[in-house]
Scaffold this motif. Sequence first.
Motif, PDB file in Angstrom:
ATOM      1  N   THR A 117      -1.089 -15.824   4.686  1.00 23.34           N
ATOM      2  CA  THR A 117      -2.252 -16.498   4.073  1.00 23.34           C
ATOM      3  C   THR A 117      -1.975 -18.000   3.992  1.00 23.34           C
ATOM      4  O   THR A 117      -0.913 -18.459   4.417  1.00 23.34           O
ATOM      5  CB  THR A 117      -2.510 -15.948   2.644  1.00 23.34           C
ATOM      6  OG1 THR A 117      -1.326 -16.150   1.888  1.00 23.34           O
ATOM      7  CG2 THR A 117      -2.854 -14.480   2.677  1.00 23.34           C
ATOM      8  N   ASP A 118      -2.928 -18.732   3.402  1.00 25.70           N
ATOM      9  CA  ASP A 118      -2.744 -20.176   3.227  1.00 25.70           C
ATOM     10  C   ASP A 118      -1.515 -20.410   2.330  1.00 25.70           C
ATOM     11  O   ASP A 118      -1.529 -20.053   1.145  1.00 25.70           O
ATOM     12  CB  ASP A 118      -4.031 -20.746   2.582  1.00 25.70           C
ATOM     13  CG  ASP A 118      -3.861 -22.208   2.189  1.00 25.70           C
ATOM     14  OD1 ASP A 118      -2.774 -22.776   2.447  1.00 25.70           O
ATOM     15  OD2 ASP A 118      -4.819 -22.772   1.649  1.00 25.70           O
TER      16      ASP A 118
ATOM     17  N   ARG B  97     -11.418 -16.889  -5.511  1.00 26.92           N
ATOM     18  CA  ARG B  97     -11.044 -15.577  -4.961  1.00 26.92           C
ATOM     19  C   ARG B  97      -9.526 -15.454  -4.906  1.00 26.92           C
ATOM     20  O   ARG B  97      -8.827 -16.356  -4.469  1.00 26.92           O
ATOM     21  CB  ARG B  97     -11.732 -15.483  -3.596  1.00 26.92           C
ATOM     22  CG  ARG B  97     -11.092 -14.787  -2.478  1.00 26.92           C
ATOM     23  CD  ARG B  97     -12.011 -14.748  -1.272  1.00 26.92           C
ATOM     24  NE  ARG B  97     -13.204 -13.958  -1.495  1.00 26.92           N
ATOM     25  CZ  ARG B  97     -13.328 -12.682  -1.134  1.00 26.92           C
ATOM     26  NH1 ARG B  97     -12.359 -12.070  -0.535  1.00 26.92           N
ATOM     27  NH2 ARG B  97     -14.446 -12.031  -1.379  1.00 26.92           N
ATOM     28  N   GLY B  98      -9.025 -14.356  -5.385  1.00 23.05           N
ATOM     29  CA  GLY B  98      -7.576 -14.143  -5.356  1.00 23.05           C
ATOM     30  C   GLY B  98      -7.157 -13.542  -4.020  1.00 23.05           C
ATOM     31  O   GLY B  98      -7.899 -12.744  -3.427  1.00 23.05           O
ATOM     32  N   CYS B  99      -5.962 -13.898  -3.553  1.00 20.99           N
ATOM     33  CA  CYS B  99      -5.512 -13.403  -2.249  1.00 20.99           C
ATOM     34  C   CYS B  99      -5.297 -11.889  -2.250  1.00 20.99           C
ATOM     35  O   CYS B  99      -5.572 -11.225  -1.249  1.00 20.99           O
ATOM     36  CB  CYS B  99      -4.227 -14.110  -1.833  1.00 20.99           C
ATOM     37  SG  CYS B  99      -4.504 -15.842  -1.414  1.00 20.99           S
TER      38      CYS B  99
ATOM     39  N   CYS C 271      -5.599 -18.997   7.392  1.00 17.39           N
ATOM     40  CA  CYS C 271      -5.249 -17.727   6.760  1.00 17.39           C
ATOM     41  C   CYS C 271      -5.593 -16.554   7.692  1.00 17.39           C
ATOM     42  O   CYS C 271      -6.723 -16.448   8.172  1.00 17.39           O
ATOM     43  CB  CYS C 271      -6.016 -17.599   5.448  1.00 17.39           C
ATOM     44  SG  CYS C 271      -5.882 -15.963   4.740  1.00 17.39           S
TER      45      CYS C 271
ATOM     46  N   CYS D 157      -8.579 -10.231  -1.991  1.00 18.66           N
ATOM     47  CA  CYS D 157      -9.126 -10.556  -0.669  1.00 18.66           C
ATOM     48  C   CYS D 157      -8.497  -9.632   0.392  1.00 18.66           C
ATOM     49  O   CYS D 157      -9.178  -9.110   1.280  1.00 18.66           O
ATOM     50  CB  CYS D 157      -8.802 -12.016  -0.371  1.00 18.66           C
ATOM     51  SG  CYS D 157      -9.696 -12.690   1.016  1.00 18.66           S
TER      52      CYS D 157
ATOM     53  N   PRO E  89      -9.317 -21.215   4.348  1.00 16.92           N
ATOM     54  CA  PRO E  89      -9.401 -19.967   5.124  1.00 16.92           C
ATOM     55  C   PRO E  89      -9.106 -20.167   6.610  1.00 16.92           C
ATOM     56  O   PRO E  89      -8.781 -19.209   7.299  1.00 16.92           O
ATOM     57  CB  PRO E  89     -10.845 -19.498   4.899  1.00 16.92           C
ATOM     58  CG  PRO E  89     -11.586 -20.691   4.431  1.00 16.92           C
ATOM     59  CD  PRO E  89     -10.606 -21.600   3.751  1.00 16.92           C
TER      60      PRO E  89
ATOM     61  N   VAL F 284      -5.832 -13.460   6.897  1.00 18.75           N
ATOM     62  CA  VAL F 284      -6.733 -12.501   6.238  1.00 18.75           C
ATOM     63  C   VAL F 284      -8.181 -12.907   6.521  1.00 18.75           C
ATOM     64  O   VAL F 284      -9.031 -12.075   6.888  1.00 18.75           O
ATOM     65  CB  VAL F 284      -6.435 -12.434   4.721  1.00 18.75           C
ATOM     66  CG1 VAL F 284      -7.388 -11.489   4.014  1.00 18.75           C
ATOM     67  CG2 VAL F 284      -4.990 -12.009   4.499  1.00 18.75           C
ATOM     68  N   SER F 285      -8.427 -14.195   6.400  1.00 21.58           N
ATOM     69  CA  SER F 285      -9.774 -14.695   6.703  1.00 21.58           C
ATOM     70  C   SER F 285     -10.103 -14.456   8.183  1.00 21.58           C
ATOM     71  O   SER F 285     -11.213 -14.060   8.538  1.00 21.58           O
ATOM     72  CB  SER F 285      -9.829 -16.185   6.340  1.00 21.58           C
ATOM     73  OG  SER F 285     -10.598 -16.889   7.250  1.00 21.58           O
TER      74      SER F 285
ATOM     75  N   CYS G 138     -13.033 -18.808  -1.206  1.00 20.23           N
ATOM     76  CA  CYS G 138     -11.642 -19.223  -1.013  1.00 20.23           C
ATOM     77  C   CYS G 138     -11.537 -20.741  -1.200  1.00 20.23           C
ATOM     78  O   CYS G 138     -10.666 -21.229  -1.921  1.00 20.23           O
ATOM     79  CB  CYS G 138     -11.181 -18.806   0.379  1.00 20.23           C
ATOM     80  SG  CYS G 138      -9.554 -19.435   0.808  1.00 20.23           S
TER      81      CYS G 138
ATOM     82  N   ARG H 247      -1.582 -22.072  -1.324  1.00 15.48           N
ATOM     83  CA  ARG H 247      -2.203 -21.445  -2.495  1.00 15.48           C
ATOM     84  C   ARG H 247      -1.155 -20.743  -3.339  1.00 15.48           C
ATOM     85  O   ARG H 247      -0.512 -19.803  -2.888  1.00 15.48           O
ATOM     86  CB  ARG H 247      -3.225 -20.404  -2.032  1.00 15.48           C
ATOM     87  CG  ARG H 247      -4.595 -20.977  -1.903  1.00 15.48           C
ATOM     88  CD  ARG H 247      -5.617 -19.886  -1.841  1.00 15.48           C
ATOM     89  NE  ARG H 247      -6.421 -19.867  -3.020  1.00 15.48           N
ATOM     90  CZ  ARG H 247      -7.090 -18.805  -3.440  1.00 15.48           C
ATOM     91  NH1 ARG H 247      -6.999 -17.679  -2.798  1.00 15.48           N
ATOM     92  NH2 ARG H 247      -7.832 -18.880  -4.518  1.00 15.48           N
TER      93      ARG H 247
HETATM   94 FE1  SF4 Z   1      -6.828 -16.125   2.644  1.00 13.17          FE
HETATM   95 FE2  SF4 Z   1      -8.485 -14.795   1.091  1.00 13.17          FE
HETATM   96 FE3  SF4 Z   1      -6.312 -16.012   0.069  1.00 13.17          FE
HETATM   97 FE4  SF4 Z   1      -8.355 -17.457   0.989  1.00 13.17          FE
HETATM   98  S1  SF4 Z   1      -8.404 -16.030  -0.747  1.00 13.17           S
HETATM   99  S2  SF4 Z   1      -6.156 -17.827   1.399  1.00 13.17           S
HETATM  100  S3  SF4 Z   1      -9.076 -16.220   2.686  1.00 13.17           S
HETATM  101  S4  SF4 Z   1      -6.344 -14.304   1.489  1.00 13.17           S
END
Ligand code: SF4
Length: 336
Positions: A227-228, A269-271, A243, A274, A240, A245-246, A264, A231
């Motif tokens: 992920t990023d 939004r929590g990772c 990342c 997500c 995103p 996941v995105s 994000c 964060r």
């Molecule tokens: Fe990635 Fe989702 Fe976390 Fe944003 S919130 S860094 S899109 S995992």
Amino acid sequence: MEKKRIVTGDRPTGKLHIGHYFGSLKNRVKLQEDDKYEQYILIADVQALTDNFNNPEKVRKNVRELVLDYLSVGINPEKTTIYIQSLIPETAELTVFYSNLVTIARLERNPTVKTEIAQKRDLFGESVTYGFLGYPVSQAADITAMDGTIVPVGEDQLPLIEQCREIVRKFNSIYGDVLKEPEAVLSDARRIKGLDGNEKMGKSLGNAIYLSDSVEEVNKKVMSAVTDPGRIRKDDKGNPDICMVSYYHNLFSKDEYKNICEECRNGQRGCVACKKQLAQNINKTLEPFREKRKYYEQHPEIIDEILIKGTEKARITAKETMKKVKKAMKLDYFEK
Ligand code: SF4
């Protein structure tokens, strides 16, 4: 109107992953429904042996695994012919004939082969085998034996089709207009990156989600996705674009994607949540595949029947091609 024949295939060397699904399988499922085409899928066991000659058991085992993957995603054997390369001896014969029409230097210059040889130093050392260097010739035999006119490929495969076209042109210029020159059609699907952000998804990289993965395996793998890194806290503003996941949400959560990115970026939004949402959506896509796979796993006799029938059908075409080729090459002794 005569249908255009598509020839495509895979080496039976491992399970297929979601990169294969978005890269080729999804397209094959679509193409088999199109009346303009007749699709043949080759299970390239002979080609798989070119770099697995010391592991025949692996190749054999993966032939059936490959069919399970095909059937699970919706390849319909009533519409698509699935067949085994080694059971079409005409392709081996054609390979011998074509080997006179291509030079060693030309094969060594083929960018796809060059890259692959460099990646297989562990296996080949300083000197590559005759079989591996010549696999584009055997691929040309596979395509032309089936009278293939369309070959869907990724960009990295284009030099192989160009090599096939050159062989066909050379053959036709010497022996007469017998073979069809195939056309490479670039699939619009892009290559899917691995969970770790690597450009390639693969077993050796440990960054792949397989079509046959269980719910638990998917959940675990998604939790490990990159992920990023900037964060730390849940309400930190994220990016995103860096990342994975995105990146996968963009494939599996199309409708929610815009919203996910916005949340994000705004730190809403929590990772972990997500990732859970992503795993859920991947599992939703894979669930019907798992159900179909389970059915066919319990009925191995159906897999055998599909392969026997498909190979019989492909063999008829290969024999017809061989008859024309031998006639053109003056090798049709005793033919009336
Ligand atoms: Fe990635 Fe989702 Fe976390 Fe944003 S919130 S860094 S899109 S995992």
